[in-house]
Write an enzyme that holds these catalytic residues in place. Structure first.
Site: not given
Ligand code: SAH
Length: 391
Positions: A226, A249, A295, A335
């Protein structure tokens, strides 16, 4: 100003300075206010108790002050000056760090308002109709408080305001507009997508946790799940990781991550990014990762989604426990405001047990000091994380 009168006894939480008034607490109103209008609030004994922004919904008034005072540009200047002083005390306003949250809603006694600073640009977000209506005087107050250091104010509330209020709001600059889109966090550079990025363009709230990760990265094989803009990835690179894989994703997030890595570590082949679903990636991954970051986005946006959210955290963490190398380190976060610290810890505990791993808690993490929690408003606590040693 229109007046709102509370039911008997419903002033109790206000006497303890809680900044929300729920619809069920209201006995009657002198006249129905417009959404976003400022209202004065009185007890059932006709005693003044607060002034705030009115909004239709379960939270009907967001309190701006418990003192009998004008809410004008001067009021906002005073609040913003205190917010700035807090950030100066924390030490986030420096040359190698120009990215921080200046206003964190209730945490800075400005419910419904968020302001993040990226160098000489502020990104301002209204989460209430009242703050939206006052955006121009807030922008003026902000410029006066920040002075020469602030050249641009980007207003980004298209998706944060109640759709039903029909405000026709658009994102756009309230000041300046000729801005460099590169900001700096602890000496690391990154692009900010003011226009289309999530939140205000960057997840400012993980700064301290990223710094901690940097200290664990040396010689490790890192998986940043993520990744969004790749924040944790570029700290891992600087920390001396052997390889860093970033997964999200969203293809846009992957493009941003690659751009940010190139900005800090051009021609460094240790990093690779994958646009893929987290669960699918973890199912089939072969690399023996020994530092994993989880995250995810908020699994529970509301209290009713709590049960499924906890199951989601367990499922996700279980995959990580099954796959991480012996002696591995897991940084795992939630979060979701609706999930509390203990519930999150239980979800991770359940995951560890079902993967039959010995796990030690090394650190318990939370939101950084520039996302302060108003002591009278515990709901302001949302980010929690654990750093775990997996035997
Ligand atoms: N760790 C990041 C913030 C994460 S926000 C930082 O430090 O800035 C959450 C992210 O998860 C988003 O970018 C979103 O596109 C992604 N996401 C949501 N569902 C997902 C999934 N099933 N698999 C992978 N990524 C996903």
């Amino acid at each position: 100003m229109k007046s709102i009168f509370l039911k008997r006894g419903k002033e109790e939480s206000l006497r303890r300075f809680h900044p929300w008034i729920f619809s069920g607490a209201i006995h009657h109103m002198s006249e129905e206010p417009e959404e976003g209008e400022k209202v004065m609030v009185f007890t059932s004994e006709n005693e003044y108790i607060a002034t705030g922004h009115f909004q239709i919904g379960s939270i009907m008034v967001r309190v701006l002050t418990f003192d009998h005072e004008e809410i004008d540009q001067h009021f906002y200047e005073q609040k913003l000056a205190i917010a700035k002083d807090v950030r100066q005390s924390i030490g986030v306003m420096g040359n190698d760090n120009n990215t921080y949250r200046l206003v964190h809603g209730e945490g800075d006694n400005l419910p419904g308002l968020v302001i993040d600073i990226y160098g000489n640009t502020a990104v301002m977000q209204a989460h209430s109709v009242g703050m939206h209506l006052e955006r121009h005087i807030i922008a003026k107050a902000l410029k006066n408080v920040m002075g020469e250091g602030l050249q641009n104010i980007f207003y980004k509330s298209e998706t944060t305001l109640p759709y039903k209020a029909e405000l026709g709001q658009e994102n756009g600059f309230l000041l300046g507009g000729d801005t460099d889109d590169v900001a700096m966090e602890n000496g690391l550079k990154f692009h900010v997508d003011w226009l289309k990025g999530q939140k205000t363009g960057f997840f400012v709230d993980q700064r301290d946790n990223r710094s901690l990760l940097e200290r664990y990265a040396k010689g490790r094989k890192v998986l940043n799940m993520f990744c969004y803009t790749g924040g944790f990835s570029f700290y891992a690179m600087r920390g001396g990781a052997e390889l860093v894989h970033s997964v999200d994703s969203s293809q846009k997030a992957i493009d941003l991550t690659n751009a940010n890595i190139a900005l800090n570590f051009p021609d460094d082949s240790r990093h690779e990014a994958f646009a893929e679903d987290a669960f699918r990636f973890m199912e089939k991954m072969q690399t023996p990762y020994d530092l994993i970051i989880l995250d995810p986005p908020a699994f529970a946006k509301h209290k009713d989604a709590l049960h499924n959210a906890l199951k989601g955290y367990t499922r996700l963490n279980r995959k990580a426990f099954e796959k991480i190398q012996p002696g591995g380190i897991l940084f795992t976060f939630s979060c979701s405001q609706a999930v509390n610290k203990d519930q999150f810890r239980t979800a991770v505990f359940t995951a560890a047990a079902s993967a039959r791993r010995n796990v030690r808690i090394l650190h318990q993490l939370h939101q950084p000091a520039d996302h302060p929690i108003n002591i009278y408003h515990p709901e302001g606590e949302y980010l929690k994380g654990l750093v775990l040693y997996v035997e």
